[in-house]
Design a protein around this motif. Sequence first.
Motif, PDB file in Angstrom:
ATOM      1  N   GLU A 458       0.831  -1.194   0.000  1.00 13.08           N
ATOM      2  CA  GLU A 458       0.000   0.000   0.000  1.00 13.08           C
ATOM      3  C   GLU A 458       0.865   1.243   0.000  1.00 13.08           C
ATOM      4  O   GLU A 458       1.792   1.370   0.781  1.00 13.08           O
ATOM      5  CB  GLU A 458      -0.875   0.000   1.248  1.00 13.08           C
ATOM      6  N   GLY A 463      -2.186   5.944  -3.991  1.00 15.77           N
ATOM      7  CA  GLY A 463      -3.608   5.651  -3.940  1.00 15.77           C
ATOM      8  C   GLY A 463      -4.426   6.925  -3.921  1.00 15.77           C
ATOM      9  O   GLY A 463      -5.464   7.032  -4.564  1.00 15.77           O
ATOM     10  N   GLY A 477      -9.570   2.676  -6.026  1.00 19.56           N
ATOM     11  CA  GLY A 477      -9.457   2.820  -4.582  1.00 19.56           C
ATOM     12  C   GLY A 477      -9.312   1.476  -3.908  1.00 19.56           C
ATOM     13  O   GLY A 477      -8.671   1.351  -2.891  1.00 19.56           O
ATOM     14  N   SER A 478      -9.894   0.480  -4.536  1.00 16.96           N
ATOM     15  CA  SER A 478      -9.893  -0.819  -3.890  1.00 16.96           C
ATOM     16  C   SER A 478      -8.505  -1.414  -3.811  1.00 16.96           C
ATOM     17  O   SER A 478      -8.261  -2.340  -3.071  1.00 16.96           O
ATOM     18  CB  SER A 478     -10.823  -1.767  -4.637  1.00 16.96           C
ATOM     19  N   MET A 480      -6.238  -0.149  -2.425  1.00 12.76           N
ATOM     20  CA  MET A 480      -5.735   0.164  -1.093  1.00 12.76           C
ATOM     21  C   MET A 480      -6.331  -0.717  -0.027  1.00 12.76           C
ATOM     22  O   MET A 480      -5.852  -0.754   1.078  1.00 12.76           O
ATOM     23  CB  MET A 480      -6.086   1.602  -0.742  1.00 12.76           C
ATOM     24  N   ALA A 481      -7.394  -1.342  -0.391  1.00 11.94           N
ATOM     25  CA  ALA A 481      -8.192  -1.925   0.673  1.00 11.94           C
ATOM     26  C   ALA A 481      -7.970  -3.397   0.995  1.00 11.94           C
ATOM     27  O   ALA A 481      -8.615  -3.882   1.893  1.00 11.94           O
ATOM     28  CB  ALA A 481      -9.663  -1.710   0.349  1.00 11.94           C
TER      29      ALA A 481
ATOM     30  N   PHE B 126     -14.790   4.086   3.729  1.00  9.42           N
ATOM     31  CA  PHE B 126     -14.787   2.849   2.965  1.00  9.42           C
ATOM     32  C   PHE B 126     -16.152   2.196   3.074  1.00  9.42           C
ATOM     33  O   PHE B 126     -16.801   2.267   4.120  1.00  9.42           O
ATOM     34  CB  PHE B 126     -13.730   1.872   3.510  1.00  9.42           C
ATOM     35  N   ARG B 145     -15.239  -6.078  -2.394  1.00  9.17           N
ATOM     36  CA  ARG B 145     -14.363  -5.896  -1.244  1.00  9.17           C
ATOM     37  C   ARG B 145     -14.510  -4.468  -0.748  1.00  9.17           C
ATOM     38  O   ARG B 145     -15.138  -3.642  -1.424  1.00  9.17           O
ATOM     39  CB  ARG B 145     -12.932  -6.169  -1.644  1.00  9.17           C
ATOM     40  N   ALA B 146     -13.907  -4.174   0.386  1.00 16.65           N
ATOM     41  CA  ALA B 146     -14.003  -2.822   0.926  1.00 16.65           C
ATOM     42  C   ALA B 146     -13.390  -1.837  -0.060  1.00 16.65           C
ATOM     43  O   ALA B 146     -12.314  -2.067  -0.594  1.00 16.65           O
ATOM     44  CB  ALA B 146     -13.273  -2.744   2.256  1.00 16.65           C
ATOM     45  N   THR B 148     -13.024   2.482  -1.305  1.00 18.95           N
ATOM     46  CA  THR B 148     -13.168   3.883  -0.892  1.00 18.95           C
ATOM     47  C   THR B 148     -14.383   4.505  -1.549  1.00 18.95           C
ATOM     48  O   THR B 148     -14.696   4.212  -2.697  1.00 18.95           O
ATOM     49  CB  THR B 148     -11.959   4.742  -1.306  1.00 18.95           C
TER      50      THR B 148
END
Lengths: 489, 166
Positions: A458, A463, A477-478, A480-481, B126, B145-146, B148
């Motif tokens: 990450e 990001g 964005g995902s 990062m998740a 998120f 999935r999670a 932003t």
Amino acid sequence: MRSKDLEGHPKPRRTIELLLLLIALTIGIGAQVLVGLNLEDTIDQRYWAVGGLQVILAVAFHIALRLKAKYADPFILPIVVTLNGLGIAMIHRLDFTNRYDGVAERQLMWTAISMVAAIALLVLLKDHRRLRQLTYISLALSVLLLFLPIVPGLGQDIQGAQVWIRIGGMSFQPGELAKITLGIFFAGFLANNRDLILLAGRKVGPLTFPRLQDLGPLFLAWLIALGVLIVQNDLGNALMFFGLFVAVIYVATSRISWVAIGVVFVAVGAVLAYQFVWHARNRFDIWLNAFDRDIYDQLYGSHQLVQGLFGLAHGGLTGTGLGSGSPQIVALANSDMIIVAFGEELGFLGLSAMLVLYLILFSRYMRAGLGTRDHFGKLLAVGLAMVLVLQVFVVVGGITRVIPMSGLVSPFLAAGGSALLANWLIVAIVLLISHAARRPIVVGPMLNTTGEGASGTEDPLRGRNTGEQHPVTGSQGSQMAPALKEGES
Amino acid sequence: MSELAITVLQFGLLLLLWILILSIIAAQGRDMMVSKRARTRAPGTDAPSAVTEADGTPATVHHSGKTPRPRPKRLVISEGPLVGTEIELGSIPIMLGRAQECTVVLDDDYSSGKHARLFPQGSRWFLEDLGSTNGTWLGDEQLTRATTVEPGDRIRIGKTVLELRT
């Protein structure tokens, strides 16, 4: 993990562990040889066999870590080996007195069993998150383990505390294993229900109090603790289980109100125990009026505590030397009161070093929790760290008359197979958590082929930029998740 | 063995204990510094709990010349049965669904009991699907999935559409 990303890939650091292990083994085995020298025992094959076994076990554990959990914390194993070795040495020393015999051999045998069990757990479990599936099984298991000693015919009453079971000539304290299962239950339960407990609540001044129905589990934990106290006459474990729950729930919600409620519950429990449990009242009397002549002389009186304090005072700064003191005056000198024996023979310097080792061990457990990415792992590591620190606090606090004395033993030091086994299993679990915390994230090729951040690590800057350039594409964005997704579901 | 030698060995043992401690502390180095980035976090973005704080995920990193991204303050329901409803965003996670214990109780036949969860990390929010029957959609994509959520993104749950506003 994240801070490591900035410095490049994390290093396994197993070689540091090996070097520290060398010092650790030197201390443990050296202490034992020193006992032999001082008490004019011949240093023969027995000593080499005992030392050799410890070396083999420690190296086997080290190799298992190299193979199965390369990124595990490198400091935990040396610290634990040091404490365990010192414990065996002191138990060996007390075997020379006329009160104890052959306890050191038994302790060594249990050390071997425990370390082998811990290695097996490490190899078989592979990932601590699999324990999360056992959340409610753990609760059932805990209750079973805690109430096993009161089953007629199986249980055994030793010195007023009914915590033992006897199977085929071997005594075992099942409550020790309940530390682990309860830790798993609390961590799993709170990882699942954290939001619910966190969201609802009434604000009173600076504190947010939880809703009444969310208090249920806390109340249940309190009842279990109180049940343990009343049924088994075991003050120490009761305090530990409740402290464990309050600590874990505080970490899960960061609400100080839980701690406040917990303190109130403990106060109520203490008053109830003082009123209705003879055993607890006895301990309170000993604590408050230790130097009272009547209490000193009576059966189950303060003789043990007072002699322990004298022993600590006799040790002074540098101690009398291993084998030169008289720690056997204190009852249970090789289990409950082994800290006193160390205080007398290694002095303040030695005992404080051991307490610092406990402190570092605690901080390593907490570090494993801070580093790992899933909520369950965090809470489990914190819970197990609390188990360790509460045991040390209750033991040392009891001996030094900070709190009433109770029947807990100092982890890894004291004679007692079940406690040793439980603590070594905890070490294996925490090592797995720390391995998960420090190991580089591996992202499969499916996720890896597109977009920035494809390395799978990450990078908040990258990001963020992409997030601003393409505000609507969720897939950017995902990237990062993944870390967030792992623990949740 | 002479008494002197034993005394020397005894002190050696104590010394070795402290050497072990000091070498552990030396070897730890900067390993205990976990909160370095947490300290550079923007003021006012206090994380909701110790756990998420320790997560330390996207802590806002400030660079000279860049203004921090505006932080979403409200969650607005723009379509569906509860249209017009607004919820203030604090620092605690928000549960969306039909179950009574949810923060936002959706009166929507196509949503599940505990449908989705909206949670803050650093300065971002998120969104995560909680295994709902009909799925949670962000824009045109179904959540796997999670992910932003930026202000203005359409979050669709059943027939309800929600948006973050700054």
